[in-house]
Design a protein around this motif. Structure first.
Motif, PDB file in Angstrom:
ATOM      1  N   GLY A  85      -0.192  15.549   1.939  1.00 52.93           N
ATOM      2  CA  GLY A  85      -0.099  15.395   0.497  1.00 52.93           C
ATOM      3  C   GLY A  85      -1.368  14.745  -0.027  1.00 52.93           C
ATOM      4  N   SER A  86      -1.364  14.338  -1.281  1.00 56.89           N
ATOM      5  CA  SER A  86      -2.547  13.762  -1.915  1.00 56.89           C
ATOM      6  C   SER A  86      -3.069  12.545  -1.154  1.00 56.89           C
ATOM      7  CB  SER A  86      -2.223  13.356  -3.359  1.00 56.89           C
ATOM      8  OG  SER A  86      -1.822  14.481  -4.115  1.00 56.89           O
ATOM      9  N   VAL A  87      -4.382  12.433  -1.099  1.00 54.79           N
ATOM     10  CA  VAL A  87      -5.030  11.302  -0.434  1.00 54.79           C
ATOM     11  C   VAL A  87      -5.573  10.356  -1.497  1.00 54.79           C
ATOM     12  CG1 VAL A  87      -6.934  10.588   1.062  1.00 54.79           C
ATOM     13  CG2 VAL A  87      -5.630  12.674   1.586  1.00 54.79           C
ATOM     14  N   SER A  88      -5.229   9.084  -1.397  1.00 61.33           N
ATOM     15  CA  SER A  88      -5.693   8.102  -2.385  1.00 61.33           C
ATOM     16  C   SER A  88      -6.503   6.970  -1.764  1.00 61.33           C
ATOM     17  CB  SER A  88      -4.492   7.507  -3.130  1.00 61.33           C
ATOM     18  OG  SER A  88      -3.567   6.917  -2.225  1.00 61.33           O
ATOM     19  N   ILE A  89      -6.684   6.992  -0.438  1.00 57.82           N
ATOM     20  CA  ILE A  89      -7.422   5.923   0.235  1.00 57.82           C
ATOM     21  C   ILE A  89      -8.385   6.532   1.249  1.00 57.82           C
ATOM     22  CG2 ILE A  89      -7.265   3.911   1.762  1.00 57.82           C
ATOM     23  CD1 ILE A  89      -4.446   3.438   0.621  1.00 57.82           C
ATOM     24  N   LEU A  90      -9.613   6.059   1.243  1.00 54.81           N
ATOM     25  CA  LEU A  90     -10.590   6.410   2.272  1.00 54.81           C
ATOM     26  C   LEU A  90     -11.142   5.138   2.884  1.00 54.81           C
ATOM     27  CD1 LEU A  90     -12.710   8.112   3.838  1.00 54.81           C
ATOM     28  CD2 LEU A  90     -14.168   7.956   1.794  1.00 54.81           C
ATOM     29  N   HIS A 139       1.364  -2.468   5.860  1.00 59.43           N
ATOM     30  CA  HIS A 139       1.560  -2.795   4.444  1.00 59.43           C
ATOM     31  C   HIS A 139       2.143  -1.631   3.641  1.00 59.43           C
ATOM     32  CE1 HIS A 139      -0.266  -6.863   4.027  1.00 59.43           C
ATOM     33  NE2 HIS A 139      -0.762  -6.536   5.203  1.00 59.43           N
ATOM     34  N   GLY A 140       2.610  -0.594   4.321  1.00 60.61           N
ATOM     35  CA  GLY A 140       3.364   0.441   3.631  1.00 60.61           C
ATOM     36  C   GLY A 140       2.746   1.817   3.546  1.00 60.61           C
ATOM     37  N   LEU A 141       1.561   2.037   4.102  1.00 59.09           N
ATOM     38  CA  LEU A 141       0.942   3.363   4.047  1.00 59.09           C
ATOM     39  C   LEU A 141       1.908   4.422   4.565  1.00 59.09           C
ATOM     40  CD1 LEU A 141      -1.874   4.731   3.435  1.00 59.09           C
ATOM     41  CD2 LEU A 141      -2.200   4.710   5.919  1.00 59.09           C
ATOM     42  N   GLU A 142       2.003   5.532   3.839  1.00 61.40           N
ATOM     43  CA  GLU A 142       2.978   6.561   4.190  1.00 61.40           C
ATOM     44  C   GLU A 142       2.408   7.643   5.097  1.00 61.40           C
ATOM     45  OE1 GLU A 142       4.555   7.879   0.353  1.00 61.40           O
ATOM     46  OE2 GLU A 142       4.045   5.866  -0.360  1.00 61.40           O
ATOM     47  N   GLY A 143       1.139   7.957   4.932  1.00 61.60           N
ATOM     48  CA  GLY A 143       0.526   8.999   5.742  1.00 61.60           C
ATOM     49  C   GLY A 143      -0.890   8.639   6.116  1.00 61.60           C
ATOM     50  N   LEU A 144      -1.288   8.975   7.346  1.00 60.19           N
ATOM     51  CA  LEU A 144      -2.616   8.612   7.850  1.00 60.19           C
ATOM     52  C   LEU A 144      -3.231   9.792   8.573  1.00 60.19           C
ATOM     53  CD1 LEU A 144      -4.875   6.575   8.738  1.00 60.19           C
ATOM     54  CD2 LEU A 144      -3.432   6.076  10.729  1.00 60.19           C
ATOM     55  N   MET A 145      -4.473  10.115   8.218  1.00 58.34           N
ATOM     56  CA  MET A 145      -5.245  11.119   8.941  1.00 58.34           C
ATOM     57  C   MET A 145      -6.492  10.451   9.499  1.00 58.34           C
ATOM     58  SD  MET A 145      -5.650  14.204  10.044  1.00 58.34           S
ATOM     59  CE  MET A 145      -4.648  15.347   9.079  1.00 58.34           C
ATOM     60  N   ILE A 146      -6.675  10.553  10.806  1.00 54.96           N
ATOM     61  CA  ILE A 146      -7.860  10.017  11.463  1.00 54.96           C
ATOM     62  C   ILE A 146      -8.858  11.144  11.671  1.00 54.96           C
ATOM     63  CG2 ILE A 146      -8.760   9.053  13.619  1.00 54.96           C
ATOM     64  CD1 ILE A 146      -6.159   7.475  13.883  1.00 54.96           C
ATOM     65  N   PHE A 147     -10.077  10.954  11.169  1.00 57.16           N
ATOM     66  CA  PHE A 147     -11.191  11.854  11.466  1.00 57.16           C
ATOM     67  C   PHE A 147     -12.007  11.200  12.571  1.00 57.16           C
ATOM     68  CE2 PHE A 147     -11.822  13.979   6.997  1.00 57.16           C
ATOM     69  CZ  PHE A 147     -10.558  14.529   7.092  1.00 57.16           C
ATOM     70  N   ILE A 174       0.848  -1.194   0.000  1.00 59.90           N
ATOM     71  CA  ILE A 174       0.000   0.000   0.000  1.00 59.90           C
ATOM     72  C   ILE A 174       0.881   1.240   0.000  1.00 59.90           C
ATOM     73  CG2 ILE A 174      -1.656   1.338   1.363  1.00 59.90           C
ATOM     74  CD1 ILE A 174      -2.822  -1.312   2.314  1.00 59.90           C
ATOM     75  N   THR A 175       0.547   2.200  -0.840  1.00 62.84           N
ATOM     76  CA  THR A 175       1.309   3.435  -0.940  1.00 62.84           C
ATOM     77  C   THR A 175       0.392   4.636  -0.724  1.00 62.84           C
ATOM     78  OG1 THR A 175       0.954   3.567  -3.325  1.00 62.84           O
ATOM     79  CG2 THR A 175       2.941   2.412  -2.569  1.00 62.84           C
ATOM     80  N   GLY A 176       0.994   5.796  -0.548  1.00 63.52           N
ATOM     81  CA  GLY A 176       0.234   7.030  -0.460  1.00 63.52           C
ATOM     82  C   GLY A 176      -0.312   7.308   0.922  1.00 63.52           C
ATOM     83  N   ALA A 212      -7.521  -1.894  -0.726  1.00 65.61           N
ATOM     84  CA  ALA A 212      -6.693  -0.688  -0.781  1.00 65.61           C
ATOM     85  C   ALA A 212      -5.403  -0.894  -1.575  1.00 65.61           C
ATOM     86  CB  ALA A 212      -6.360  -0.221   0.633  1.00 65.61           C
ATOM     87  N   SER A 213      -5.110  -2.125  -1.957  1.00 69.24           N
ATOM     88  CA  SER A 213      -3.842  -2.432  -2.608  1.00 69.24           C
ATOM     89  C   SER A 213      -4.052  -2.863  -4.054  1.00 69.24           C
ATOM     90  CB  SER A 213      -3.124  -3.555  -1.852  1.00 69.24           C
ATOM     91  OG  SER A 213      -3.860  -4.771  -1.941  1.00 69.24           O
ATOM     92  N   ARG A 214      -2.953  -3.203  -4.713  1.00 72.77           N
ATOM     93  CA  ARG A 214      -2.994  -3.698  -6.090  1.00 72.77           C
ATOM     94  C   ARG A 214      -3.856  -4.958  -6.195  1.00 72.77           C
ATOM     95  NH1 ARG A 214       0.910  -4.471 -10.584  1.00 72.77           N
ATOM     96  NH2 ARG A 214       0.234  -6.374 -11.645  1.00 72.77           N
ATOM     97  N   ALA A 215      -3.899  -5.745  -5.128  1.00 76.46           N
ATOM     98  CA  ALA A 215      -4.674  -6.987  -5.139  1.00 76.46           C
ATOM     99  C   ALA A 215      -6.142  -6.735  -5.453  1.00 76.46           C
ATOM    100  CB  ALA A 215      -4.539  -7.697  -3.790  1.00 76.46           C
ATOM    101  N   GLY A 216      -6.626  -5.533  -5.170  1.00 74.02           N
ATOM    102  CA  GLY A 216      -8.024  -5.216  -5.436  1.00 74.02           C
ATOM    103  C   GLY A 216      -8.231  -4.295  -6.624  1.00 74.02           C
ATOM    104  N   SER A 217      -7.249  -4.232  -7.529  1.00 71.58           N
ATOM    105  CA  SER A 217      -7.285  -3.247  -8.611  1.00 71.58           C
ATOM    106  C   SER A 217      -8.459  -3.424  -9.576  1.00 71.58           C
ATOM    107  CB  SER A 217      -5.972  -3.275  -9.398  1.00 71.58           C
ATOM    108  OG  SER A 217      -5.771  -4.550 -10.002  1.00 71.58           O
ATOM    109  N   TYR A 218      -9.083  -4.604  -9.592  1.00 72.08           N
ATOM    110  CA  TYR A 218     -10.228  -4.822 -10.487  1.00 72.08           C
ATOM    111  C   TYR A 218     -11.504  -5.105  -9.696  1.00 72.08           C
ATOM    112  CZ  TYR A 218     -12.359  -5.922 -15.024  1.00 72.08           C
ATOM    113  OH  TYR A 218     -13.140  -5.904 -16.163  1.00 72.08           O
TER     114      TYR A 218
END
Length: 330
Positions: free
Chosen positions: A128-133, A72-80, A48-50, A308-314
């Protein structure tokens, strides 16, 4: 965006457009996995990236998901979340475990449209840019249908459907502006598929059925932007800690009365919570589950990491049931 009755015959319907999957587009297939070793391919598949936003991330289920993303590699996390004290404690624990990641918290009411937009903008500035919710924030209410007021009903629906949509829309806008792909995962409930038993909770069931429909709609509309939208349906029982904010807040209607007062808020992590008053219901829930028990928080993490990862890309517009088979015998 509504149309007056007198203008209906002159209206022009907007239309959903689809991706074309062409090379270089946001709907193109992912690049081939590395060939140097099977281990490297396996690791990359679930890497997981981003950056991610997790609403309701201070509760047990949300916190377990945050841990999994970071592992799994997440770089940044914001908790609401709505409880600063508990959220800050969670952030501190995560920072200790993952010193290389940026981990932050913002107090956010997901039903506040302007507040949500501001919080997402602030997140982009900080991380930075957010790619996961991951959308865990929610509310469950129990009470007989005859006793519901419009105010109480709206309260549940506003958090579970409108609140989830507002956060997703704000994040989608930032992703589209930057031309980045992403994944959104909503936490639904078995109550969105079946009438749960024995607790009466019509507003909650309707709101979660709304989440099911919303995920399908957004998945179809936003796919062309490379934004996949899915849901995970859970059936989890986790411990209740006094004073700890959680992704889902539960209230029950008071005994039928003209005023229909609400009981004091009971803070829980899912639709199911602990307490002697729920002992009979807990036994009933477990007795209807093929595995004879409710789920543990980390048992939800595998599905979330996959989506959230490549494994779920489809995987798009899908509902992954993580319920131990509960819906087989509802």
């Amino acid at each position: 965006m509504t149309t007056d009755r007198s203008d209906l015959t002159a209206r022009v319907l907007p239309q959903i457009s689809l991706g074309d999957g062409s090379p270089g587009s946001l709907t193109a297939p992912p690049l081939p996995l590395p060939r140097e070793s099977p281990a490297a391919r396996a690791q990359e598949r679930f890497h997981i990236t981003g950056n991610a936003i997790v609403t309701g991330g201070a509760g047990d289920l949300g916190f377990a998901a945050c841990n999994a993303l970071l592992e799994h590699g997440l770089e940044g996390l914001m908790i609401f979340d709505m409880n600063p004290a508990e959220a800050q404690a969670r952030v501190k624990a995560l920072e200790t475990e993952f010193p290389g990641a940026k981990i932050r918290f913002l107090k956010v009411d997901v039903t506040d449209e302007d507040g949500v937009n501001a919080a997402v903008d602030e997140t982009v500035k900080l991380l930075g840019s957010v790619s996961i919710l991951l959308s865990f924030a929610g509310m469950v209410a129990c009470g007989h249908a005859l006793d519901w007021s419009a105010k109480d009903w709206n309260r549940v629906v506003n958090v579970n459907t409108i609140g989830g949509f507002l956060v997703a829309r704000a994040i989608a806008r930032t992703m589209i502006e930057r031309g980045i792909r992403g994944s959104m995962v909503f936490i639904a409930s078995i109550s969105g598929h079946r009438v749960n038993f024995p607790q009466p909770q019509v507003s909650y069931n309707v709101s979660k059925a709304g989440v099911v429909a919303m995920v399908k709609s957004l998945a179809g509309e936003w796919a062309k932007y490379g934004i996949r939208v899915n849901r995970v349906t859970d059936n989890f029982l986790v411990k209740l800690f006094k004073g700890v904010a959680a992704p889902e807040t539960c209230f029950r209607l008071q005994n039928p009365s003209p005023k229909k007062k609400l009981l004091t808020f009971v803070v829980v992590n899912t639709i199911l919570n602990e307490g002697d008053g729920l002992d009979e219901a807990r036994k009933m829930w477990a007795s209807r589950n093929p595995m004879g028990r409710m789920g543990e928080p980390d048992e939800l993490s595998g599905a979330i990491v996959t989506l959230a990862s490549r494994a779920g890309s489809y995987i798009n517009g899908s509902d992954i049931l993580v319920d131990g088979g509960q819906t087989l015998f509802m």
